[in-house]
Scaffold this motif. Structure first.
Motif, PDB file in Angstrom:
ATOM      1  N   GLU A 244     -26.602 -57.578  23.247  1.00 48.66           N
ATOM      2  CA  GLU A 244     -26.787 -56.675  22.120  1.00 48.66           C
ATOM      3  C   GLU A 244     -27.770 -57.296  21.122  1.00 48.66           C
ATOM      4  OE1 GLU A 244     -22.703 -56.079  21.167  1.00 48.66           O
ATOM      5  OE2 GLU A 244     -22.539 -54.435  22.619  1.00 48.66           O
ATOM      6  N   ASN A 361     -20.133 -56.572  17.112  1.00 47.16           N
ATOM      7  CA  ASN A 361     -19.597 -55.685  18.155  1.00 47.16           C
ATOM      8  C   ASN A 361     -19.164 -54.349  17.566  1.00 47.16           C
ATOM      9  OD1 ASN A 361     -18.709 -55.060  20.852  1.00 47.16           O
ATOM     10  ND2 ASN A 361     -16.655 -55.140  19.958  1.00 47.16           N
ATOM     11  N   ASN A 365     -20.890 -50.834  18.503  1.00 44.29           N
ATOM     12  CA  ASN A 365     -20.103 -49.704  19.018  1.00 44.29           C
ATOM     13  C   ASN A 365     -20.355 -48.464  18.178  1.00 44.29           C
ATOM     14  OD1 ASN A 365     -18.941 -51.116  21.081  1.00 44.29           O
ATOM     15  ND2 ASN A 365     -17.039 -51.571  19.984  1.00 44.29           N
ATOM     16  N   LYS A 414     -18.511 -46.483  28.540  1.00 43.57           N
ATOM     17  CA  LYS A 414     -19.986 -46.439  28.635  1.00 43.57           C
ATOM     18  C   LYS A 414     -20.455 -46.536  30.078  1.00 43.57           C
ATOM     19  CE  LYS A 414     -19.978 -48.187  24.056  1.00 43.57           C
ATOM     20  NZ  LYS A 414     -20.055 -49.330  23.179  1.00 43.57           N
ATOM     21  N   GLY A 423     -15.831 -56.370  24.400  1.00 36.80           N
ATOM     22  CA  GLY A 423     -16.136 -56.578  22.981  1.00 36.80           C
ATOM     23  C   GLY A 423     -14.923 -56.479  22.078  1.00 36.80           C
TER      24      GLY A 423
HETATM   25 MG   LIG Z   1     -18.764 -53.050  22.401  1.00 34.48          MG
END
Ligand SMILES: [Mg+2]
Ligand SMILES: Nc1ncnc2c1ncn2[C@@H]1O[C@H](COP(=O)(O)OP(=O)(O)O)[C@@H](O)[C@H]1O
Length: 458
Positions: A244, A361, A365, A414, A423
């Motif tokens: 990320e 995280n 999200n 996802k 996460g």
């Molecule tokens: Mg996540």
């Protein structure tokens, strides 16, 4: 009337007493009536009768008592016999022995034969002495226990289970309880004891112990497996966060890289146009250095974020979150997402990099939800209040049927390659186990709300 001793009596008749030979009256026999005496005789008679009656009653009562006592004695003897019969036939061997040098046996129940293989008579005649059956080391211990009990002036002693060798040379575990019987002087004259064969129990105990050990090993194995898995999850969570982060840095660098590129490209034209002089060069260097410094700062932040030396320390929440946001700002801007941070700053204790991983995280999200829901104006709000961090978004929230599962490891909605599902699981571990806080989620009207709470309960 005849008068004597001042007491008056009524004379009933005179009887002359004559000499047989001379026929002369030598005396008179007087018969008289004494009223008072008669009454007293009557009275005495009643008294005697009463005494006799009471005496008789007492006698009968005594006989009765004697009878009852005999009956009771007989019953007690019968009870005792039954009791002894119980020991004879039951599993507990009863012993009574003298406190003499041989511990000579006075009584032993029949069933001693099933415990030891030796008959009752063998013990009574002294052909076998019970202590000889006890294993040497155990006997030492038992004697030690006995000495200790004497010293403490105890009345009863329950020995630790010990092993005996029977006549058939088999081993048995025995539990012995001994009562000390004292004479009038308080000296121990006898012992009364019972022996129970506890071999089965001992065997079960050993089995249980083995089972426990096995279980312990199994638990240790499983725990280490879980720890291994946890470590793997931690690594995965870190990798996911790193992924990320790399995405964020790519965004962060795109703009400065572009400007560097354009500026360098333009150098050619600037030269052609004769714009390049000392001042131009100084300005150029200054500008590009700023850009490069910004990029370098991003890399430093990124490195700080994934520092390996996990030291717990006090840090300010606001600064820590701001540092995290500086890394994702460009990425959020590119998705048209506005992010705000407000409220009172407070101090936390923990590994700062881990805390930043949690914030990153939750923000990632929120960004994913906003992008997924194609929100035109995305909004992420972070509020600090009373040792709480409240993070809300307008990404549409988490469907109620899965909201309970979002903290499970590997739970993701996802597409493959987009989410790992570790996460939030790691975030919960970091907040709750490493930092002593709590992490919950709920839905608001517009989206999800994550609350990280450091208020101590109670
Ligand atoms: Mg996540
Ligand atoms: N802000 C949010 N809005 C909607 N759903 C969310 C949000 N945060 C988490 N979720 C849901 O929780 C799941 C688990 O999140 P996470 O543990 O971070 O794993 P990942 O992001 O890899 O899927 C996500 O797949 C998503 O379905």
């Amino acid at each position: 009337m005849y008068q004597k001793t001042g007491k008056s009596v009524k004379v009933v008749s005179f009887l002359p007493v004559k000499n047989v030979k001379s026929k002369q009256t030598v005396a008179y026999l007087v018969l008289y009536e004494d009223n008072a005496n008669i009454q007293s005789i009557l009275y005495n008679f009643k008294l005697i009768s009463l005494i006799l009656f009471i005496g008789l009653f007492l006698l009968v009562y005594l006989f009765y008592l004697q009878f009852i006592r005999k009956k009771a004695l007989k019953e007690t003897a019968q009870e005792q016999e039954k009791l002894l019969e119980l020991f004879d036939k039951g599993d507990i061997a009863l012993f009574r022995w003298h406190n003499d040098i041989h511990w000579s046996v006075e009584y032993v129940s029949n069933n001693v034969v099933s415990l030891t293989g030796y008959t009752k008579e063998a013990f009574l005649k002294g052909e076998i002495e019970y202590p000889d059956l006890i294993d040497a080391e155990d006997l030492q211990n038992a004697l030690h226990e006995l000495t200790e009990a004497f010293e403490k002036n105890l009345d009863i002693l329950k020995h630790q289970p010990y092993q005996i060798t029977t006549k058939e040379k088999t081993k048995k575990w025995v539990e012995q309880t001994t009562l000390f019987i004292r004479d009038e002087k308080g000296k121990i004259s006898h012992f009364l004891g019972y022996l129970i064969d506890v071999s089965k129990r001992k065997k079960l105990e050993t089995q249980l112990q083995q089972l426990n050990e096995h279980l312990k090993e199994e638990i240790e194995k499983r725990t280490s497996e879980i720890l291994q898995k946890d470590k793997m999850l931690q690594e995965q969570a870190k990798l996911a966060a790193m992924g990320e982060m790399v995405g964020a840095i790519a965004h962060q660098w795109r703009q400065p890289l572009n400007s560097l590129n354009i500026n360098i490209q333009n150098l050619d034209d600037d030269y052609e146009e004769g714009l390049i002089d000392k001042e131009f060069i100084d300005e150029f260097i200054d500008k590009q250095t700023q850009t490069i410094n910004f990029m370098s700062q991003t890399i430093d932040d990124f490195r700080n974020f994934f520092r390996v030396d996990k030291v717990k320390q006090d840090f300010w929440v606001k600064q820590s979150i701001e540092n995290t946001l500086s890394l994702v700002n460009a990425q959020l801007k590119s998705h048209n997402i506005e992010i705000s941070l407000q409220g009172e700053d407070f101090m936390l204790h923990g590994v700062e990099g881990e805390f930043q991983q949690v914030i990153l995280n939750i923000i990632s999200n929120a960004k994913d939800a906003i992008v997924h829901n194609r929100k035109e104006y995305g909004k992420i709000g972070i509020r600090l209040k009373d040792k709480k961090i409240i993070i809300t978004d307008n990404g549409g929230g988490i469907p109620e049927e899965i909201i309970k599962r979002v903290f499970e490891p590997y739970f993701t909605t996802k597409e493959q390659g987009m989410g790992t599902g570790v996460g939030l699981y790691m975030s919960k571990i970091i907040i709750e186990q490493n930092m002593g806080g709590r992490l919950h989620v709920s839905n608001t009207k517009e989206g999800a709300e994550f609350i990280i709470d450091f208020i101590k309960e109670g």
